[in-house]
Design an enzyme around this catalytic site. Structure first.
Site, PDB file in Angstrom:
ATOM      1  N   SER A   7       0.837  -1.205   0.000  1.00 40.55           N
ATOM      2  CA  SER A   7       0.000   0.000   0.000  1.00 40.55           C
ATOM      3  C   SER A   7       0.865   1.245   0.000  1.00 40.55           C
ATOM      4  O   SER A   7       1.652   1.476   0.915  1.00 40.55           O
ATOM      5  CB  SER A   7      -0.914   0.012   1.229  1.00 40.55           C
ATOM      6  OG  SER A   7      -1.452   1.309   1.373  1.00 40.55           O
ATOM      7  N   HIS A  32      -1.180  -1.082  -4.371  1.00 34.17           N
ATOM      8  CA  HIS A  32      -2.458  -0.814  -3.702  1.00 34.17           C
ATOM      9  C   HIS A  32      -2.554   0.681  -3.398  1.00 34.17           C
ATOM     10  O   HIS A  32      -1.696   1.240  -2.718  1.00 34.17           O
ATOM     11  CB  HIS A  32      -2.548  -1.643  -2.416  1.00 34.17           C
ATOM     12  CG  HIS A  32      -3.869  -1.544  -1.713  1.00 34.17           C
ATOM     13  ND1 HIS A  32      -4.973  -2.283  -2.080  1.00 34.17           N
ATOM     14  CD2 HIS A  32      -4.258  -0.792  -0.661  1.00 34.17           C
ATOM     15  CE1 HIS A  32      -5.988  -1.996  -1.285  1.00 34.17           C
ATOM     16  NE2 HIS A  32      -5.584  -1.086  -0.411  1.00 34.17           N
ATOM     17  N   ASP A  34      -4.838   3.738  -1.869  1.00 31.40           N
ATOM     18  CA  ASP A  34      -5.947   4.008  -0.946  1.00 31.40           C
ATOM     19  C   ASP A  34      -6.454   5.434  -1.099  1.00 31.40           C
ATOM     20  O   ASP A  34      -5.746   6.384  -0.767  1.00 31.40           O
ATOM     21  CB  ASP A  34      -5.470   3.806   0.495  1.00 31.40           C
ATOM     22  CG  ASP A  34      -5.208   2.348   0.804  1.00 31.40           C
ATOM     23  OD1 ASP A  34      -6.170   1.555   0.739  1.00 31.40           O
ATOM     24  OD2 ASP A  34      -4.052   1.998   1.102  1.00 31.40           O
ATOM     25  N   MET A  36      -9.092   8.214   0.130  1.00 36.01           N
ATOM     26  CA  MET A  36      -9.963   8.526   1.276  1.00 36.01           C
ATOM     27  C   MET A  36     -10.534   9.922   1.136  1.00 36.01           C
ATOM     28  O   MET A  36      -9.830  10.841   0.709  1.00 36.01           O
ATOM     29  CB  MET A  36      -9.157   8.454   2.567  1.00 36.01           C
ATOM     30  CG  MET A  36      -8.459   7.126   2.776  1.00 36.01           C
ATOM     31  SD  MET A  36      -7.485   7.175   4.277  1.00 36.01           S
ATOM     32  CE  MET A  36      -6.692   5.562   4.179  1.00 36.01           C
ATOM     33  N   HIS A  65      -8.372   1.234  -4.032  1.00 36.39           N
ATOM     34  CA  HIS A  65      -9.324   0.980  -2.945  1.00 36.39           C
ATOM     35  C   HIS A  65      -9.986   2.297  -2.577  1.00 36.39           C
ATOM     36  O   HIS A  65      -9.350   3.168  -1.984  1.00 36.39           O
ATOM     37  CB  HIS A  65      -8.533   0.378  -1.765  1.00 36.39           C
ATOM     38  CG  HIS A  65      -9.335   0.165  -0.524  1.00 36.39           C
ATOM     39  ND1 HIS A  65      -8.749  -0.107   0.702  1.00 36.39           N
ATOM     40  CD2 HIS A  65     -10.676   0.164  -0.299  1.00 36.39           C
ATOM     41  CE1 HIS A  65      -9.688  -0.264   1.611  1.00 36.39           C
ATOM     42  NE2 HIS A  65     -10.856  -0.091   1.043  1.00 36.39           N
ATOM     43  N   MET A  67     -12.215   4.546  -0.461  1.00 37.31           N
ATOM     44  CA  MET A  67     -12.899   4.739   0.822  1.00 37.31           C
ATOM     45  C   MET A  67     -13.604   6.088   0.730  1.00 37.31           C
ATOM     46  O   MET A  67     -13.245   7.053   1.403  1.00 37.31           O
ATOM     47  CB  MET A  67     -11.880   4.689   1.964  1.00 37.31           C
ATOM     48  CG  MET A  67     -11.408   3.254   2.238  1.00 37.31           C
ATOM     49  SD  MET A  67      -9.863   3.172   3.135  1.00 37.31           S
ATOM     50  CE  MET A  67      -8.724   3.260   1.753  1.00 37.31           C
ATOM     51  N   MET A 136     -11.649  -5.833   5.172  1.00 40.05           N
ATOM     52  CA  MET A 136     -10.865  -4.920   6.002  1.00 40.05           C
ATOM     53  C   MET A 136     -10.555  -5.622   7.331  1.00 40.05           C
ATOM     54  O   MET A 136     -11.465  -6.052   8.025  1.00 40.05           O
ATOM     55  CB  MET A 136     -11.657  -3.637   6.297  1.00 40.05           C
ATOM     56  CG  MET A 136     -11.753  -2.618   5.176  1.00 40.05           C
ATOM     57  SD  MET A 136     -10.201  -1.978   4.479  1.00 40.05           S
ATOM     58  CE  MET A 136      -9.215  -1.596   5.906  1.00 40.05           C
ATOM     59  N   ASP A 174      -6.761  -6.525   3.996  1.00 45.86           N
ATOM     60  CA  ASP A 174      -6.190  -5.179   4.049  1.00 45.86           C
ATOM     61  C   ASP A 174      -6.218  -4.634   5.477  1.00 45.86           C
ATOM     62  O   ASP A 174      -7.288  -4.371   6.025  1.00 45.86           O
ATOM     63  CB  ASP A 174      -6.996  -4.268   3.110  1.00 45.86           C
ATOM     64  CG  ASP A 174      -6.365  -2.896   2.949  1.00 45.86           C
ATOM     65  OD1 ASP A 174      -5.270  -2.666   3.502  1.00 45.86           O
ATOM     66  OD2 ASP A 174      -6.988  -2.059   2.258  1.00 45.86           O
TER      67      ASP A 174
END
Ligand code: DX5
Ligand code: ZN
Length: 215
Positions: A7, A32, A34, A36, A65, A67, A136, A174
């Site tokens: 990540s 990966h 992330d 957010m 990913h 979020m 998660m 994850d």
């Protein structure tokens, strides 16, 4: 053999190219990423400009990913930015099937992420439309948290569901993945290990990735 997805959340953002080169030359399979929004999760990370640059820096799979709330609004933009896999959270998708269809129509693999409190059983009627389930193993929002042990039971239960239906859906774990808990996670049936802190805080990230890959 497990798919290893470091990540970038724990990477050095002032030297992102250096970390991308390290990952390119390592046994890492996926990047990966992330995203957010400060609304679904209590943190804000990065968005399109960073993903576009990472896309230029690697030919490996970009595993994004999300979020964020209302992920459908941005699916096309993430495709343009370079996402190969786009994962949305079950908890923000009242029309999950529509989101999955949209992601696949755009030419990406479709993933669904589940928070620690969301049972895997909620995916029963949509599992055949999902390429990847991201479980998660911490509450989403931050790197470097402790692995929640109950995750192991969720992996087992999901693996059963996938086998029962004769599917090949990938299971990605994850949060809080370490060299010590990775064997149990894989033994329970996981296919993909995300690792942020474990990789980037280690003395030799390349060797840590290789060690995860060997498990
Ligand atoms: C957390 C993110 C993770 C995070 C994992 O919300 O989804 O991908 O980067 O970090 P570690 O491996 O440090 O728990
Ligand atoms: Zn993640």
């Amino acid at each position: 053999m497990a798919i290893i997805a470091p990540s970038l959340l724990s990477a050095d953002f002032l030297n992102l190219q250096k970390d991308c080169t390290m990952l390119n030359e390592s046994h890492a399979d996926w990047f990966h990423l992330d995203v957010m929004d400060g609304s679904f999760v209590p943190n804000i990370s990065f968005g399109f400009p960073v993903i576009e640059q990472v896309r230029k820096a690697t030919t490996k799979t970009c595993d994004v990913h999300l979020m964020i709330v209302e992920p459908g609004k941005y699916a096309e933009a993430f495709k343009k930015a370079g996402a190969d896999i786009l994962t949305v959270h079950y908890e923000v998708c009242p029309h999950l099937h529509r989101n999955l269809q949209q992601i696949k129509d755009l030419g990406m693999k479709a993933g669904v992420a589940l928070n620690p409190h969301t049972p895997v059983s909620v995916l029963g009627d949509v599992l055949h439309d999902i390429d990847l389930v991201l479980i998660m193993s911490v509450n989403p929002g931050f790197g470097g948290q402790q692995f929640i042990p109950h995750t192991i039971d969720k992996i087992r239960a999901l693996k059963h569901m996938i086998k029962d239906k004769g599917l090949h859906t990938l299971i990605e774990i994850d949060g809080g993945v370490t060299l010590s808990n990775a064997p149990a996670i894989l033994h329970a049936g996981a296919d993909v290990l995300v690792a942020g802190n474990t990789v980037f805080s280690s003395e030799d990230p390349t060797a840590t990735i290789a060690a995860l890959k060997r498990m």
